[in-house]
Scaffold this active site. Structure first.
Site, mmCIF file in Angstrom:
data_model
loop_
_atom_site.group_PDB
_atom_site.id
_atom_site.type_symbol
_atom_site.label_atom_id
_atom_site.label_comp_id
_atom_site.label_asym_id
_atom_site.label_seq_id
_atom_site.Cartn_x
_atom_site.Cartn_y
_atom_site.Cartn_z
ATOM 1 C CG HIS A 107 -1.480 1.162 1.510
ATOM 2 N ND1 HIS A 107 -3.175 1.502 1.045
ATOM 3 C CD2 HIS A 107 -1.227 2.329 2.146
ATOM 4 C CE1 HIS A 107 -3.322 2.581 1.560
ATOM 5 N NE2 HIS A 107 -2.405 3.237 2.159
ATOM 6 C CD GLU A 108 1.737 3.466 3.624
ATOM 7 O OE1 GLU A 108 2.198 4.446 3.070
ATOM 8 O OE2 GLU A 108 0.838 3.165 4.608
ATOM 9 C CG HIS A 120 0.135 6.191 -0.680
ATOM 10 N ND1 HIS A 120 -0.788 6.865 -1.156
ATOM 11 C CD2 HIS A 120 -0.138 5.789 0.509
ATOM 12 C CE1 HIS A 120 -2.052 6.815 -0.219
ATOM 13 N NE2 HIS A 120 -1.558 5.853 0.626
ATOM 14 C CD GLU A 165 -4.671 6.399 2.386
ATOM 15 O OE1 GLU A 165 -4.644 5.303 2.439
ATOM 16 O OE2 GLU A 165 -3.952 7.319 2.502
#
Length: 291
Positions: free
Chosen positions: A130-131, A134, A206
């Site tokens: 997930h990070e 980003h 998100e």
């Protein structure tokens, strides 16, 4: 688009500071704040990454320090076709994580010691994916700049509030009353401006990072299970040094718990339940039913 948003945010910061300077010191104050805001923008672009990491006491590690974590980040970065980011650890019992940086070549991923303790290997892979999503989507620059701006404006508001309270006692004439009103207005408006800056970070980022993270780690349920655990701890604990100015950077809002309702008003995170539901849908579309 994110570069355009960042430029707009920087221009907004200059406008806010110049307006405050003009209200307090007239044309001279406006000119001073123009120079200050220009310097702040340049400084934040080049140094906001280290500022955010230092704010949480994040320590950069090497493969020798934490081989399992470092190797996992390296493997996932390769799958995401990204340069290897800096890997940092935050000494905190609460499980959480964030990514920061001005571009993929100058990115950092930070995790708490708590998240390494609470999550299993697959769930941690989901969070790191997930990070890295980003980073891949270039969300990190606007998130980092917004955090720095919100913090700067909040600091200015505190200074203005202090001046309004203690400066008025020595100045009872009409001009003193006018100055007090200006400082009070600044103390009220500046935190609202900081909140608006944070809200400029779209909540949809998100969802997008969750979806991409599910692709990077190979199983969206890894991330879904991780979010459920992190959300539980966020609602029943409090992360040291966490501030509303940086809450949007974390995978889960560190102010999810009761008594943090004001901070939640400025949250840039969708409901965790909605994120988990979308990840389960993504897994179903891939024919994945178990972790």
């Amino acid at each position: 688009m994110n570069m355009l948003k960042t430029t707009v945010l920087m221009a907004a910061l200059m406008g806010i500071l110049i307006a405050i300077g003009g209200a307090v010191g007239g044309s001279t104050g406006a000119l001073v704040m123009f120079v200050v805001s220009l310097g702040m923008n340049i400084f934040m672009y080049w140094n906001s990454v280290d500022m955010c990491l230092k704010a949480y006491g994040a320590q950069e590690i090497t493969r020798e320090d934490a081989p399992n974590l470092y190797d996992l980040v390296e493997r996932l970065a390769k799958r995401a076709e990204l340069p290897m980011p800096r890997v940092c650890i935050i000494e905190a019992d609460e499980p959480n994580a964030f990514a920061t940086g001005r571009n993929p070549e100058h990115a950092a991923v930070a995790v708490t010691t708590g998240i390494m303790r609470v999550l299993n290997y697959e769930e941690l892979a989901g969070v790191l994916s997930h990070e890295l999503a980003h980073v891949k989507h270039r969300d990190i620059l606007i998130s980092t700049i917004a955090a720095s701006m919100a913090g700067a404006i909040s600091m200015i508001a505190n200074v203005a509030q202090f001046g309004a309270i203690f400066g008025s006692s020595n100045n009872d004439d009409e001009e003193g009353g006018s100055n007090m009103a200006t400082l009070l207005a600044t103390a009220i408006i500046a935190p609202l401006a900081a909140g608006i800056i944070q809200m400029a970070v779209s909540r949809s980022r998100e969802y997008d990072a969750d979806a991409e993270g599910g692709n990077i780690c190979g199983n969206p349920l890894y991330l879904a299970n991780a979010l459920e655990k992190i959300d539980y701890y966020a609602k029943h604990g409090e992360m040291p040094n966490a501030t509303p100015a940086t809450a949007h950077m974390f995978i889960i809002n560190p102010f999810e718990g009761a008594g943090k309702r004001l901070a939640n008003m400025f949250s840039t995170h969708p409901l965790t339940e909605d994120r988990i539901a979308r990840l389960h849908e993504q897994a179903s579309e891939k024919g994945i039913t178990t972790v």
